[in-house]
Enzyme design. Structure first.
Site, PDB file in Angstrom:
ATOM      1  N   VAL A  13      34.734  47.032  52.682  1.00 25.21           N
ATOM      2  CA  VAL A  13      33.413  46.693  53.224  1.00 25.21           C
ATOM      3  C   VAL A  13      32.632  45.856  52.217  1.00 25.21           C
ATOM      4  O   VAL A  13      31.997  44.863  52.576  1.00 25.21           O
ATOM      5  CB  VAL A  13      32.624  47.971  53.589  1.00 25.21           C
ATOM      6  CG1 VAL A  13      31.180  47.658  53.926  1.00 25.21           C
ATOM      7  CG2 VAL A  13      33.288  48.688  54.754  1.00 25.21           C
ATOM      8  N   ASP A  14      32.674  46.241  50.950  1.00 26.54           N
ATOM      9  CA  ASP A  14      31.947  45.536  49.900  1.00 26.54           C
ATOM     10  C   ASP A  14      32.346  44.062  49.854  1.00 26.54           C
ATOM     11  O   ASP A  14      31.497  43.165  49.877  1.00 26.54           O
ATOM     12  CB  ASP A  14      32.221  46.223  48.562  1.00 26.54           C
ATOM     13  CG  ASP A  14      31.283  45.815  47.439  1.00 26.54           C
ATOM     14  OD1 ASP A  14      30.239  45.194  47.698  1.00 26.54           O
ATOM     15  OD2 ASP A  14      31.593  46.151  46.278  1.00 26.54           O
ATOM     16  N   GLY A  69      37.194  54.604  52.334  1.00 25.02           N
ATOM     17  CA  GLY A  69      38.292  53.659  52.146  1.00 25.02           C
ATOM     18  C   GLY A  69      39.037  53.970  50.863  1.00 25.02           C
ATOM     19  O   GLY A  69      39.592  55.062  50.693  1.00 25.02           O
TER      20      GLY A  69
END
Length: 189
Positions: free
Chosen positions: A44-45, A136
């Site tokens: 996501v980052d 994650g």
């Protein structure tokens, strides 16, 4: 984005679970599952930084750097503008790495969600979108994380001044299903 589940947690305050790409959500604030060095990363980052463009990292460096080093403690969050994303702000929240559950991970995960809600409220955001923080590469067990996330955000949503809608935007059907099940449990209980 696929249709999802939602509940009204108090009058005018809604929490929703959907499957989709958080970088495409038009919300006032989106939450980034950041690392403590605020250095960008994968998952996501990385997706948020790629979609938002270099202004996110520039702002992190300028606002949160000390002696050339950026740092945000686990369980905390900081905000930047959203760059090219369809949001006003990105809230960079640092969740814990899973170490078996004995290193305060549940408290740290709850804190990452609560502080994100507090930051959004302080900014005057009406809508906030969350990923599954720490689920994650940080390895947090999905069902446990979903319960903590939804309970924490629901409690915060009931007391917020500005935030009216919290959306969990989850990339996979399995993650969405785990969060939908936890949401159903909240609605029933």
């Amino acid at each position: 984005m696929s249709s999802g589940s939602s509940i009204e947690v108090s009058p005018g305050r809604v929490i929703e679970v959907v499957e989709g790409d958080i970088t495409r959500i038009a919300a006032d604030a989106i939450v980034n599952a950041a690392n403590s060095s605020l250095a960008g990363g994968g998952g996501v980052d990385g997706a948020i930084h790629r979609a938002g463009g270099p202004s996110l990292m520039d702002e992190l460096r300028e606002r949160y750097g000390r002696d050339g080093v950026r740092h945000c403690p686990t369980g905390s969050a900081v905000a930047t503008g959203a760059g090219k994303l369809p949001a006003r702000w990105v809230i960079h929240a640092v969740g814990p790495r899973w170490r078996g559950g004995t290193a305060r991970e549940p408290d740290q995960l709850a804190s990452a969600y609560k502080v994100s809600m507090d930051v959004a409220d302080g900014l005057g955001a009406r809508t906030i979108a969350f990923p599954a923080i720490s689920c994650g590469i940080y390895g947090y067990p999905l069902e446990a994380a979903a319960g903590i996330a939804l309970e924490t955000v629901t409690a915060s949503l009931r007391s917020t001044r500005s935030v009216e809608r919290a959306i969990f935007v989850l990339l996979s059907a399995g993650t969405r299903a785990a969060f939908a099940t936890a949401l159903e449990g909240l609605a029933a209980g």
